[in-house]
Design an enzyme around this catalytic site. Sequence first.
Site, PDB file in Angstrom:
ATOM      1  N   SER A 116       1.866  -6.155   7.422  1.00 19.63           N
ATOM      2  CA  SER A 116       0.416  -6.115   7.626  1.00 19.63           C
ATOM      3  C   SER A 116      -0.315  -6.815   6.488  1.00 19.63           C
ATOM      4  O   SER A 116      -1.295  -7.530   6.706  1.00 19.63           O
ATOM      5  CB  SER A 116      -0.060  -4.667   7.736  1.00 19.63           C
ATOM      6  OG  SER A 116       0.503  -4.034   8.861  1.00 19.63           O
ATOM      7  N   ASP A 157      -3.201  -1.217  10.059  1.00 16.21           N
ATOM      8  CA  ASP A 157      -3.118  -1.352   8.592  1.00 16.21           C
ATOM      9  C   ASP A 157      -3.717  -2.658   8.074  1.00 16.21           C
ATOM     10  O   ASP A 157      -4.078  -2.745   6.897  1.00 16.21           O
ATOM     11  CB  ASP A 157      -1.685  -1.243   8.047  1.00 16.21           C
ATOM     12  CG  ASP A 157      -1.023   0.084   8.328  1.00 16.21           C
ATOM     13  OD1 ASP A 157      -1.707   0.988   8.844  1.00 16.21           O
ATOM     14  OD2 ASP A 157       0.176   0.223   8.042  1.00 16.21           O
ATOM     15  N   LYS A 185       0.852  -1.195   0.000  1.00 11.14           N
ATOM     16  CA  LYS A 185       0.000   0.000   0.000  1.00 11.14           C
ATOM     17  C   LYS A 185       0.882   1.237   0.000  1.00 11.14           C
ATOM     18  O   LYS A 185       2.073   1.198   0.327  1.00 11.14           O
ATOM     19  CB  LYS A 185      -0.944   0.018   1.205  1.00 11.14           C
ATOM     20  CG  LYS A 185      -0.276   0.035   2.587  1.00 11.14           C
ATOM     21  CD  LYS A 185       0.191   1.388   3.076  1.00 11.14           C
ATOM     22  CE  LYS A 185       0.839   1.302   4.452  1.00 11.14           C
ATOM     23  NZ  LYS A 185       1.610   2.508   4.821  1.00 11.14           N
ATOM     24  N   PRO A 223       9.668  -4.294  -0.161  1.00 14.66           N
ATOM     25  CA  PRO A 223      10.785  -3.845   0.684  1.00 14.66           C
ATOM     26  C   PRO A 223      10.376  -3.740   2.152  1.00 14.66           C
ATOM     27  O   PRO A 223       9.249  -3.358   2.470  1.00 14.66           O
ATOM     28  CB  PRO A 223      11.132  -2.468   0.099  1.00 14.66           C
ATOM     29  CG  PRO A 223      10.657  -2.517  -1.316  1.00 14.66           C
ATOM     30  CD  PRO A 223       9.423  -3.372  -1.296  1.00 14.66           C
ATOM     31  N   GLY A 283       4.129  -4.117   4.220  1.00 13.79           N
ATOM     32  CA  GLY A 283       4.350  -5.504   3.830  1.00 13.79           C
ATOM     33  C   GLY A 283       3.950  -6.514   4.888  1.00 13.79           C
ATOM     34  O   GLY A 283       3.257  -7.499   4.594  1.00 13.79           O
ATOM     35  N   GLY A 303       7.607   1.575   4.657  1.00 19.80           N
ATOM     36  CA  GLY A 303       6.358   2.324   4.654  1.00 19.80           C
ATOM     37  C   GLY A 303       5.319   1.808   3.683  1.00 19.80           C
ATOM     38  O   GLY A 303       4.401   2.530   3.309  1.00 19.80           O
TER      39      GLY A 303
END
EC number: 2.7.1.148
Length: 255
Positions: free
Chosen positions: A104, A137, A6, A95, A102, A99
């Site tokens: 979540s 998230d 996201k 990555p 990943g 931020g």
Amino acid sequence: MKAYAKANIFLKLTGFDSRKYHLLESRFILLKDVFDELELVDKESDSKKEFEIISNFKCENNIIQKAYLLLSRRYNNELKELFSKKSLKLTKNIPVCAGLGGGSSDCASFLLLINETLNLKLNLQELINLSIQLGSDIAFFLSGFHSANVSSCGEIIEEFEDDIPNLKWTFPQISCQTKAVYDEFDRGIFDFQKNNNQAQIYKKLSTKELLQNFKNKELNDLFTPCATLYPKMKSYLQEDFFLSGSGSSVFKVDR
């Protein structure tokens, strides 16, 4: 099963809850070109682990392990039977400490995969209620929305009919620690009421309008503390890149 990344188009911090967790208002968009993959594979005969994750990433004590333990409270027998024969294979492409959500997203995909495989028949709200016990998230990834306004600690999600331009991404080789960036924000000067007022304006605008009309520091309250903690991020701040989450991934509109 694909676990998509996201991006945060805006991220405004608006207060604290009773646990002293930060409250936020944010626009999340799903990145369909960046994803991890999860699948159940046959278990190796010599494996002694009750629940095994096979991955190109260190998985001890990660959020998927926590999700497994949480599900075990209600579905212990079903999970033991499944993972006596299967292992979870996780291929990491998103990555880490970037931020992009990943961990979540992996957790959400694991919950969906187990719900489907074991036919647990948990509805979306039940899955979200589980996810609140695991981290922020996750609820957005469970929703399947391509764009949403997200609030509180990440568990309140409103689908948004969006206009999303093509984005050009840069992934600096900098591991930004989320807690450290939030702590740095707390050491600065901030006005939660002003942040909330700005967020109410941002929530009504499309992603395209937000990126055209507002500066990077205005849209993401964490960019300045991120650049303070990680000096290599300052060049991206000065060159008008936008920051996702607490960093380090940055982007521009691909013109």
